[in-house]
Motif scaffolding. Structure first.
Motif, PDB file in Angstrom:
ATOM      1  N   PRO B 414       3.754  -3.897  -1.053  1.00  0.00           N
ATOM      2  CA  PRO B 414       4.047  -2.494  -1.406  1.00  0.00           C
ATOM      3  C   PRO B 414       2.961  -1.537  -0.926  1.00  0.00           C
ATOM      4  CG  PRO B 414       4.250  -3.925  -3.338  1.00  0.00           C
ATOM      5  CD  PRO B 414       3.677  -4.767  -2.240  1.00  0.00           C
ATOM      6  N   ALA B 415       1.721  -2.038  -0.799  1.00  0.00           N
ATOM      7  CA  ALA B 415       0.597  -1.154  -0.473  1.00  0.00           C
ATOM      8  C   ALA B 415       0.744  -0.476   0.890  1.00  0.00           C
ATOM      9  CB  ALA B 415      -0.727  -1.934  -0.530  1.00  0.00           C
ATOM     10  N   ILE B 416       1.578  -1.030   1.786  1.00  0.00           N
ATOM     11  CA  ILE B 416       1.730  -0.346   3.079  1.00  0.00           C
ATOM     12  C   ILE B 416       2.579   0.919   2.922  1.00  0.00           C
ATOM     13  CG2 ILE B 416       1.437  -2.410   4.494  1.00  0.00           C
ATOM     14  CD1 ILE B 416       4.484  -2.375   4.913  1.00  0.00           C
ATOM     15  N   MET B 417       3.363   0.998   1.824  1.00  0.00           N
ATOM     16  CA  MET B 417       4.187   2.189   1.596  1.00  0.00           C
ATOM     17  C   MET B 417       3.389   3.241   0.828  1.00  0.00           C
ATOM     18  SD  MET B 417       6.963   1.983   3.114  1.00  0.00           S
ATOM     19  CE  MET B 417       7.909   0.728   3.973  1.00  0.00           C
ATOM     20  N   ALA B 418       2.170   3.483   1.262  1.00  0.00           N
ATOM     21  CA  ALA B 418       1.307   4.445   0.578  1.00  0.00           C
ATOM     22  C   ALA B 418       1.268   5.754   1.358  1.00  0.00           C
ATOM     23  CB  ALA B 418      -0.088   3.856   0.442  1.00  0.00           C
ATOM     24  N   GLY B 419       0.331   6.611   0.976  1.00  0.00           N
ATOM     25  CA  GLY B 419       0.200   7.939   1.546  1.00  0.00           C
ATOM     26  C   GLY B 419       0.549   8.097   3.020  1.00  0.00           C
ATOM     27  N   PRO B 420      -0.156   7.405   3.925  1.00  0.00           N
ATOM     28  CA  PRO B 420       0.054   7.642   5.352  1.00  0.00           C
ATOM     29  C   PRO B 420       1.503   7.418   5.796  1.00  0.00           C
ATOM     30  CG  PRO B 420      -1.965   6.420   5.009  1.00  0.00           C
ATOM     31  CD  PRO B 420      -1.287   6.482   3.680  1.00  0.00           C
ATOM     32  N   MET B 421       2.083   6.289   5.400  1.00  0.00           N
ATOM     33  CA  MET B 421       3.444   5.970   5.806  1.00  0.00           C
ATOM     34  C   MET B 421       4.431   6.967   5.187  1.00  0.00           C
ATOM     35  SD  MET B 421       5.306   3.910   7.518  1.00  0.00           S
ATOM     36  CE  MET B 421       4.779   2.207   7.700  1.00  0.00           C
ATOM     37  N   ILE B 422       4.257   7.251   3.899  1.00  0.00           N
ATOM     38  CA  ILE B 422       5.146   8.180   3.197  1.00  0.00           C
ATOM     39  C   ILE B 422       5.053   9.562   3.853  1.00  0.00           C
ATOM     40  CG2 ILE B 422       5.587   9.323   0.967  1.00  0.00           C
ATOM     41  CD1 ILE B 422       6.285   6.378   0.893  1.00  0.00           C
TER      42      ILE B 422
END
Lengths: 444, 444
Positions: B414-422
């Protein structure tokens, strides 16, 4: 496991349920309360044995405790409170209304009342708010054998017996001795000769974050808390420190995503409470971002002349923001773990300068080729966008790497200098660089 | 403290230095190695007593260990290795070159060699890589008194004696018993009657993150590691779990800032290693962001007609990104702590919908008033920007709140779906909404 219990509650098989509950671990029983309504919570709680009830109670959420308190008889409640470890009792009292605490205090002895009042006054996140009073105290004059006998007699109610505290008649802490030593050493040695006088301790008002650092650095299981006169007032155990570490990390995550931190769990929090903690920073950053309106406004003629320049603005800003977030995150985390200190400012600056040069040139070149081959942009446009990219990434990384350290120097929390704040700052810089290079290269 | 030692090294007062070092804690001595060069490190290390040397060695960094290994005599090195706890020795061997390990193995016994090879094969981050073999084993037939005698005889070399393991003749784990129980209970009770048979254990290949969750949930100090036949192969102690928790949190911070995670400390890492771990995600996000070029390109005539629209793009994108980061951070952290589960998807969706409505309307209204009063923009422009803001914040929060859960459902971190990606995803959405509202309202 849970399903079985839930089915037994459903079918009102209380006798079977009671037996099942006895076999289960307290934490696991506490988890079941998350899945049942208030009415069933009260039924389930009444089925617990007195000993289990207190332990399970200490694992419940604030709301669950309030539900149970409002439904059970006052005598049963007092029994539970008496069974709780002192630190769990204080945690519980802290979340109850004042008149409830008053009622509990009236039935306490004078001494208990004084102690409870003292503990309720310790600020949140201080050593005082974490500690418990159930420790083993020894005397210097005891032999190892006598000490073990004393532990056998008094140890059953203590939160831990693995570290024992050697006190003088004024309750000053003179040394600590581990149960490991007591068990391994000869029976007739004197405690005075085996105790460790060079122990680590903390004061009641010390911050929990610093205490967690001590536990990690020295591999502690417990830490004594002393007052100004070096009298032992309580001990902190590692299980509470594990919670502190989670809590402090959660706070950092929240601050770094531009929110006011809270200990409240997401699914327990109300919608307005969640909204309130997000609005302030969002608003502040939004107002700061309007600074970019002015910059674009000032270069409106450039944008009018070469409309294609507008197309690259989002990509430039996103990349700058991401590059800055990477650096600030590494530095904030490094400072939180004590790996990076204020004195490392120049080292970080020089390191981010070189890293950003590598990263910037790599991405800039990639973008240059992409714009020429895929977008089929003019050479000057490709140069403008790509050189802005290189410079922006470099600025972003240097700003992102150094601002958290500067924040700490100014006694601010470095965590506020994370992605969102860095992005806002760097976006404005990126636009200024962009339009200036464009004016220069495109002869506008 | 450090200054005094550094001065003694400087002035070559080795006799005094040696005495000072004896009085210090191992971790504190290890810290001094961070501040001196290789030559002085070797001098300092040679001044340590044999016992201290091994403990301090286990606290040094990889590079510091290599420096010392290359300078000291092989017999001294072997002495140190023998003094190390088994898990520390394996950690050390793992970072050394293969021919070094071979040399160490040749001087080991057949049995030691087999054991070392077995431990070196456990994957990083598995229970096997964390465990040690220095535990106390007891037999069911022992009395409490005999067990205490056995501990007294064998306990001195064990990493912990606070939890003891009851094994049968095939080394199967039949129960565990705490030293607390042994000290508090009567001497003539049988271990079989006092041991806990309903213990928690883990397997050699289990992931360290799950193990840390067990420690936190059940307030453990140690955890036994068993093989498929339920034979005890090692134990994990809480001090190593504290490191795991820091390491896992650092990984999450790094992933959430779009970097490949590493255990390397910032100031120890090389510039190219730092750059390499940042470039991949930065490039991926940059390429994704070029999607926005197409959107702006498609609406170039709108932008030509009403140039002032370009001015608000950065503010809209920043606010959308920040709003999305807030939500994704809360959800990612909640999942990491086990507070939010896959099944909470709809709950999170509904919660973020309501929160985003409150936050969006608040910020939208604020911006509307600001644009009319401060920017003196036209009514239609103010409505366009502000309504885009409301819709964008709502999209950002819903996307930010739900994508981490979807990622987990798809077995991604889940951590890859954080600020930058969002931010990258939401920026594109924001632009589409913006230009469509503009076309509609401004009649373009």
């Amino acid at each position: 496991m849970h399903e079985k219990i839930l089915e037994l509650i459903e079918r009102k098989k209380f006798a079977v349920l009671k037996e099942e509950l006895k076999e289960m671990r307290a934490v696991d029983v506490a988890e079941i309360f998350d899945e049942i309504d208030k009415k069933n919570s009260v039924i389930l709680f009444r089925l617990l044995t007195k000993d289990d009830a207190a332990e399970i109670f200490s694992y419940l959420s604030t709301q669950q405790r309030k539900d149970i308190v409002s439904a059970i008889h006052e005598t049963q409640l007092k029994e539970i409170i008496e069974e709780l470890y002192f630190d769990d009792m204080i945690d519980f009292l802290e979340e109850m209304p004042a008149n409830f605490i008053k009622r509990i205090l009236t039935s306490a002895t004078e001494e208990e009342r004084k102690l409870i009042n003292q503990f309720l006054r310790y600020p949140e996140n201080s050593a005082g708010s974490l500690m418990t009073i159930e420790y083993v105290d020894l005397k210097k004059e005891m032999t190892v054998k006598e000490a073990l006998g004393h532990i056998k007699k008094t140890g059953v109610d203590k939160e831990t017996i693995y570290t024992c505290y050697v006190l003088n008649e004024k309750r000053k802490l003179e040394g600590i001795v581990s149960l490991r030593k007591l068990v391994l050493l000869e029976d007739d040695l004197l405690i005075a000769d085996v105790m460790n006088e060079d122990f680590i301790s903390t004061k009641t008002l010390d911050d929990q974050e610093e205490i967690a650092v001590l536990f990690k650095k020295y591999d502690l299981l417990t830490l004594p808390v002393v007052d100004k006169e070096n009298r032992l007032v309580g001990i902190i155990t590692i299980d509470d420190i594990m919670d502190v570490i989670d809590q402090e990390n959660t706070e950092d995550f929240q601050k770094m995503a531009a929110m006011e931190p809270t200990e409240e769990e997401y699914l327990d929090a109300g919608v307005f409470s969640l909204a309130r903690r997000r609005i302030f920073w969002l608003l502040l950053l939004m107002v700061s971002a309007t600074f970019t309106e002015g910059i674009i406004g000032r270069f409106e003629d450039v944008l009018q002349a070469v409309a294609i320049l507008a197309a690259s603005i989002p990509m430039l800003m996103d990349t700058a923001g991401n590059a800055g977030s990477q650096s600030s995150t590494l530095i904030i985390r490094g400072m939180a773990l004590g790996e990076i200190e204020l004195g490392d400012y120049l080292k970080v600056f020089w390191r981010e300068f070189r890293v950003s040069l590598v990263v910037g040139v790599f991405l800039g070149t990639f973008n240059f080729v992409r714009m020429l081959l895929l977008v089929k942009a003019g050479l000057n446009i490709a140069i403008t966008v790509s050189s802005t990219l290189v410079l922006t990434i470099m600025m972003a990384k240097i700003v992102g790497g150094t601002l958290p350290i500067l924040a700490k120097k100014m006694k601010l929390d470095p965590a506020i200098m994370a992605g969102p704040m860095i992005t806002t700052i760097v976006d404005a810089l990126a636009l200024i660089v962009y339009f200036n290079i464009a004016t220069l290269l495109l002869g506008l």
